[in-house]
Design an enzyme around this catalytic site. Structure first.
Site, mmCIF file in Angstrom:
data_model
loop_
_atom_site.group_PDB
_atom_site.id
_atom_site.type_symbol
_atom_site.label_atom_id
_atom_site.label_comp_id
_atom_site.label_asym_id
_atom_site.label_seq_id
_atom_site.Cartn_x
_atom_site.Cartn_y
_atom_site.Cartn_z
ATOM 1 N N ALA A 59 3.549 -14.729 -6.467
ATOM 2 C CA ALA A 59 2.189 -14.462 -6.571
ATOM 3 C C ALA A 59 1.687 -13.336 -7.864
ATOM 4 C CB ALA A 59 2.007 -13.616 -5.160
ATOM 5 N N GLU A 121 10.005 -7.584 -5.463
ATOM 6 C CA GLU A 121 8.808 -6.638 -5.171
ATOM 7 C C GLU A 121 9.322 -5.201 -5.039
ATOM 8 O OE1 GLU A 121 7.962 -10.703 -3.244
ATOM 9 O OE2 GLU A 121 9.674 -9.499 -3.706
#
Length: 682
Positions: A59, A121
């Site tokens: 993303a 992440e």
């Protein structure tokens, strides 16, 4: 998004260069394409692939701080997994974060050998938010899932296949292989294989929970994100799948706007923006087939070793100095140690050394496309050397000088083609420190700047572009930090207190330990006379340079590890207080920390106002990369934003009664008036 259908196979091709980021328009297009293929009776199987250099690489980090527009990636993954027709992911390049979650939601996965898979992440203080923590352990088990999620490091396709995350590694023709597999599945009536229904990772529940507990015990100083991701892997076994997804989403929302995640996200974006300038957009770099380095000292050798990682020939040269005869042997010794400790293969060492030429004549640099002068900070010698180099290098070669303290426009006048000259300031140790400050002059052509920036990146560096100002960015902020620490001693703190406070904050060393290690004479040079505190100058006059002389801010006894309190320095500090009429007071950790951080932010504000940097985040990038500023804090300008300009300016004004050093820059008042922030200026 491109969609094609033949022989019962719908091929959905994500096409969002450069990395096929899964932004909202891409998610929506993929959602609609999956729905159409699902509802089309002529389609019996689906392939999800990507155009360009990579499968969706994740993303867009800029979306992390806001609610993602619909459809969310989590909803898209659920739609794909629930599809009644088999869905195959064809993975090349890097399937990271959201891209990996997309692949895990597919029923089958094919990949090229050089494909990479991972969940970065955690490096942003976050956890995956589209089912990664729930689908991954179902396939790979607790150990592999925890390794991937906690480390943030990617794995290759072979390792992914061994874990069961990839069904087949295809050497070539990935698109044909995926299409053929999908067609065969459709013709054979092969059923989907939803990952939520896979349980092989749970075959030994007791062992699974034991591994989770062991990983918790291994992390005595774990971050909040690490704690939470371990908890989510545990939930994958203990909770129903949908409940686990809900827990994952709640955890992500808890973390995404927490200070740790905001700081890490800012650090990531600061480094990504660094070295990118609108005025250089579209400018092409010159191809580089040879690199020249001038010098024989540690800086030149370190730059040469960094240059050797690019794969092109490197020539190290220095005239009229016997030190050049020892340069190759010292590089060989560094490489030998790297091989011995397993950090480099013997094959890699031999290949690098084969590309290295050492010479005592600058004529050996005649065909180099870029030549970097890496002599000591002596303006006269540097100018003379640059003049000599101008006489022997290619007319189109780019010349650079590794300097922060010499006057860069003056050096540019020493070369015959100033339009092809700029400063490239490497930070010691230059083979490992990732920051390089690139400063052109008014005469420097964009092509020369882009060539140098590209070379720095190929050397594994993160370059920032700066205006040619004495000290550039890193040295100016470093001295502001050290000055603030010294002024704090004058008010009542002691060196060990300041060092302990800043180490606890996350700095690798305290400011006085760092000065002792580097050498006060090297840190300050002639600048000690201009320091707002008299301590550095008096230390240098006493020849208390640091650890190499046995005495700096601490005393270093032979055979002892580290330094200990130096009575002579403590006496000097008390004498300075008496001379200035200062009554020592107790200074707590909060004030020590604020003084050091706000001093850096105030100097950064000066550079922003002066246009020395492209953007405030370049100041943060410099300190993150070169000083080891804690990433969770984001950098000094991010710290100032978090505190707010009112609080920072108020503190600086209060301390300004002690020294003009603390006078706040005018930009603080402007930010207060406009309700702005440094981040908004990025």
């Amino acid at each position: 998004m491109r969609v094609s259908t033949r022989d019962g196979v719908a091929v959905l091709t994500v096409d969002n260069p450069p990395v096929n980021a899964l932004v909202q328009p891409v998610r929506l297009a993929l959602w609609q394409a999956v729905e159409r293929a699902r509802d089309d009776a002529a389609v019996t199987a689906i392939v999800i692939e990507a155009a360009g250099r990579t499968f969706p690489a994740g993303a867009d980090v800029r979306e992390f701080s806001v609610a993602a527009a619909r459809p969310s990636l989590a909803a898209l993954c659920d739609l794909i997994e629930a599809c009644p027709k088999p869905v195959i992911a064809a993975v090349h390049g890097t399937a990271l974060g959201g891209g990996f979650e997309l692949a895990l939601a597919c029923h089958y996965r094919l990949a090229l050998p050089d494909a990479k898979f991972g969940f970065p992440e955690i490096t942003l203080g976050l956890v995956p938010a589209a089912g990664g923590t729930q689908r991954l352990p179902r396939i790979a088990g607790a150990r592999a899932a925890l390794d991937l999620l906690v480390s943030g490091r990617p794995i290759d396709a072979a390792r992914a296949q061994a874990m069961g995350l990839v069904d087949k590694v295809v050497n070539r023709g990935l698109d044909r292989a995926a299409f053929g597999s999908a067609r065969n599945m459709g013709e054979a009536g092969t059923s989907p294989r939803p990952t939520r229904e896979v349980t092989r990772g749970f075959e030994d529940p007791a062992r699974y929970l034991e591994l989770v507990a062991a990983r918790r015990a291994m992390l005595p100083e774990r971050s909040q994100a690490v704690e939470r991701v371990i908890e989510l892997v545990e939930c994958a076994l203990l909770l129903p799948f949908d409940a686990g997804l809900m827990r994952e989403q709640v955890t992500y929302e808890d973390l995404v706007n927490a200070p740790e995640a905001r700081g890490l996200r800012h650090a990531f974006l600061a480094e990504r923006r660094a070295g990118r300038s609108p005025r250089l957009a579209g400018v092409k770099a010159r191809p580089i087939s040879g690199i020249g380095i001038v010098g024989a000292g540690p800086l030149a050798r370190d730059i040469a070793m960094a240059a050797l990682t690019t794969g092109v020939p490197v020539r190290l040269a220095l005239e009229e100095d016997g030190a050049i005869s020892r340069a190759r042997a010292r590089i060989e010794a560094v490489y030998a140690q790297a091989v011995e400790t397993g950090r480099m293969s013997g094959k890699d060492r031999d290949a690098r050394l084969a590309r290295l030429t050492v010479s005592d004549s600058y004529r050996s640099l005649a065909d180099s496309d870029v030549v970097i002068e890496a002599l000591a900070e002596n303006a006269v010698r540097k100018a003379a050397t640059l003049t000599r180099l101008s006489q022997v290098v290619l007319s189109e070669a780019v010349l650079a000088s590794s300097t922060a303290e010499c006057d860069i426009p003056t050096l540019s006048r020493a070369v015959t083609r100033p339009e092809r000259f700029a400063a490239c300031h490497f930070i010691a140790p230059a083979d490992r420190n990732r920051l390089v400050e690139v400063a052109g002059t008014e005469a420097t052509r964009p092509e020369a700047m882009v060539t140098l920036l590209g070379l720095m990146r190929s050397m594994g560096k993160v370059p920032i572009t700066v205006a040619p100002r004495s000290g550039l960015v890193f040295n100016r902020l470093l001295r502001a930090y050290y000055t603030a620490a010294c002024l704090t001693l004058e008010q009542g703190a002691m060196p060990a207190e300041v060092d302990a406070t800043m180490r606890e904050y996350g700095m690798p060393l305290g400011p006085f330990q760092a000065q002792d290690l580097a050498g006060l004479d090297a840190v300050w040079g002639l600048g000690a006379e201009d320091c707002a505190s008299v301590l550095p100058l008096q230390m240098i006059e006493n020849a208390w340079y640091g650890s190499r002389t046995g005495q700096g801010f601490y005393r270093y006894d032979e055979g002892e590890k580290g330094g200990r309190a130096a009575p002579e320095v403590l006496t000097l500090i008390r004498e300075v207080r008496a001379d200035r009429g200062v009554t020592a007071r107790e200074i707590g950790a909060d004030e020590i920390r604020a003084r050091c951080l706000y001093a850096m932010a105030n100097e950064g504000a000066r550079l922003v106002e002066a246009g020395t940097v492209e953007r405030p985040s370049d100041v943060d990038a410099a300190m993150l990369l070169a000083l080891g500023f804690p990433r969770v804090a984001g950098g000094p300008m991010a710290v100032a934003d978090a505190a707010g300009p009112v609080a920072v300016r108020k503190a600086l004004e209060a301390w300004a009664d002690e020294s003009d050093f603390w006078q706040p820059q005018p930009i603080w008042r402007e930010l207060i008036k406009s309700g702005g922030s440094f981040d908004a200026l990025n």
